[in-house]
Design a protein around this motif. Structure first.
Motif, short mmCIF file in Angstrom:
data_model
loop_
_atom_site.label_atom_id
_atom_site.label_comp_id
_atom_site.label_asym_id
_atom_site.label_seq_id
_atom_site.Cartn_x
_atom_site.Cartn_y
_atom_site.Cartn_z
N LEU A 44 1.63 103.71 56.15
CA LEU A 44 1.38 102.46 56.86
C LEU A 44 -0.11 102.19 56.99
O LEU A 44 -0.56 101.04 56.93
N TRP A 45 -0.88 103.25 57.17
CA TRP A 45 -2.32 103.11 57.29
C TRP A 45 -2.96 102.64 55.99
O TRP A 45 -3.95 101.90 56.00
N GLY A 52 -2.96 96.03 57.91
CA GLY A 52 -2.03 95.49 58.89
C GLY A 52 -2.34 95.98 60.29
O GLY A 52 -1.59 95.71 61.22
N GLY A 53 -3.43 96.71 60.41
CA GLY A 53 -3.80 97.20 61.73
C GLY A 53 -3.39 98.63 61.96
O GLY A 53 -2.79 99.29 61.09
N ASN A 54 -3.69 99.13 63.14
CA ASN A 54 -3.34 100.48 63.55
C ASN A 54 -1.84 100.71 63.38
O ASN A 54 -1.04 100.01 64.01
N PRO A 55 -1.41 101.68 62.55
CA PRO A 55 0.03 101.87 62.31
C PRO A 55 0.79 102.27 63.56
O PRO A 55 1.96 101.92 63.71
N ARG A 112 1.28 99.08 65.39
CA ARG A 112 2.21 98.21 64.66
C ARG A 112 3.66 98.56 64.94
O ARG A 112 4.51 97.67 65.04
N LEU A 113 3.95 99.84 65.11
CA LEU A 113 5.32 100.26 65.40
C LEU A 113 5.58 100.39 66.90
O LEU A 113 6.71 100.64 67.32
N GLU A 141 9.60 97.68 59.28
CA GLU A 141 8.33 97.24 58.71
C GLU A 141 8.44 97.04 57.20
O GLU A 141 8.04 96.01 56.67
N ARG A 167 8.87 93.48 54.92
CA ARG A 167 7.93 93.10 53.85
C ARG A 167 8.67 92.76 52.56
O ARG A 167 8.18 91.99 51.73
N GLY A 204 9.52 94.95 69.55
CA GLY A 204 8.52 95.42 68.60
C GLY A 204 7.89 96.74 68.99
O GLY A 204 6.77 97.04 68.57
N ARG A 205 8.61 97.54 69.80
CA ARG A 205 8.08 98.84 70.24
C ARG A 205 9.12 99.92 70.03
O ARG A 205 10.27 99.80 70.49
#
Length: 270
Positions: free
Chosen positions: A100-101, A105-108, A111-112, A189, A193, A239-240
């Protein structure tokens, strides 16, 4: 640079271009298959084969499935193997965050939603899920046993050592992190995509969750699919993944650690 070296460099670059690029549809599909093959997808395949094996031996209701088994007859070798098993089971999670990193897309972790940004809210949702899923799990187990669709489940089969309870707690936390990060956070995620719709992802995630519980019988498969739908729906809204991890860990801690004290009273292990 010599012609030979130039030729080798060009050849290497050409070979590099033949592989799927990270972030492309093909690259994401290959990545998904590799991650699942190293983790819960592999567990799902083994679980299906194990279920077929059990069903062709004897009725499911007459068989026993034990979890958290002893790995060695000598105490400290058993402890060593238990800790190694927990650690290496989490390596696919490390791989997921690395992958993911690599794609912007930002801090993975953010993001999760696998962070401590909202501890009280996460704990509140986790507590509600724990109570609802815990009662549901007991109900599904009871019905499955009555219908002969579920094996006798022994949640903890470790010998009684000073480290037994801590290892069971670590094992429960391991399951919560591994399953929720990969089957919910990562799955949502990556499939998002790839253009999958919300309910397509929720259903696929739920079926995957159920598949690697099939070794326990048909009842746990159905129960875990239902749990997967609830967890997936909540993740799609919030989203968490953290409240799911906490709830899952609490469920397993209650099952693993509480088994010795409450198992006979609630019908577990019979």
């Amino acid at each position: 640079m010599s012609p030979k070296a130039s030729e080798n460099t060009a050849s290497s670059e050409s070979l590099g271009r033949t592989g799927p690029e990270p972030g492309t549809r093909r690259g994401l599909k290959v990545e998904l298959l590799i991650v699942l093959g190293l983790s819960l997808g592999q567990s799902g395949i083994y679980s299906i084969v194990n279920l077929i094996d059990k069903m062709t031996r004897a009725p499911l209701g007459s068989q026993t499935t034990s979890l958290n088994n002893s790995l060695n007859q000598r105490q400290y070798f058993d402890l060593t193997y238990q800790l190694l098993d927990i650690f290496f089971a989490l390596v696919p999670v490390m791989l997921v965050f690395y992958l993911l990193w690599r794609i912007p897309g930002g801090n993975p972790f953010a993001r999760l939603g696998f962070d401590a940004a909202r501890p009280l809210r996460d704990l509140g949702w986790a507590s509600g899920l724990f109570l609802a899923m815990g009662l549901g799990t007991l109900g599904v187990y009871a019905v499955g046993r009555a219908l002969g669709l579920t094996t006798i489940i022994v949640p903890a089969a470790l010998d009684d050592y000073w480290w037994t309870v801590p290892v069971l707690v670590f094992s429960a936390i391991r399951h919560g992190i591994l399953e929720e990060v990969i089957v919910v956070g990562y799955f949502f995620e990556r499939l998002g995509r790839l253009g999958w719709g919300k309910w397509q992802i929720i259903c696929a995630s739920a079926v995957l969750r159920g598949s690697y519980h099939l070794y326990q019988g048909i009842g746990p498969f159905i129960g875990n699919v239902a749990m997967g739908i609830v967890f997936g729906w909540l993740y799609a809204r919030k989203g968490r993944v953290m409240p799911l991890v906490i709830a899952h860990a609490l469920l397993d801690i209650a099952g693993f650690v509480g088994y010795a004290l409450l198992g006979p009273a609630i019908g577990m292990g019979t």
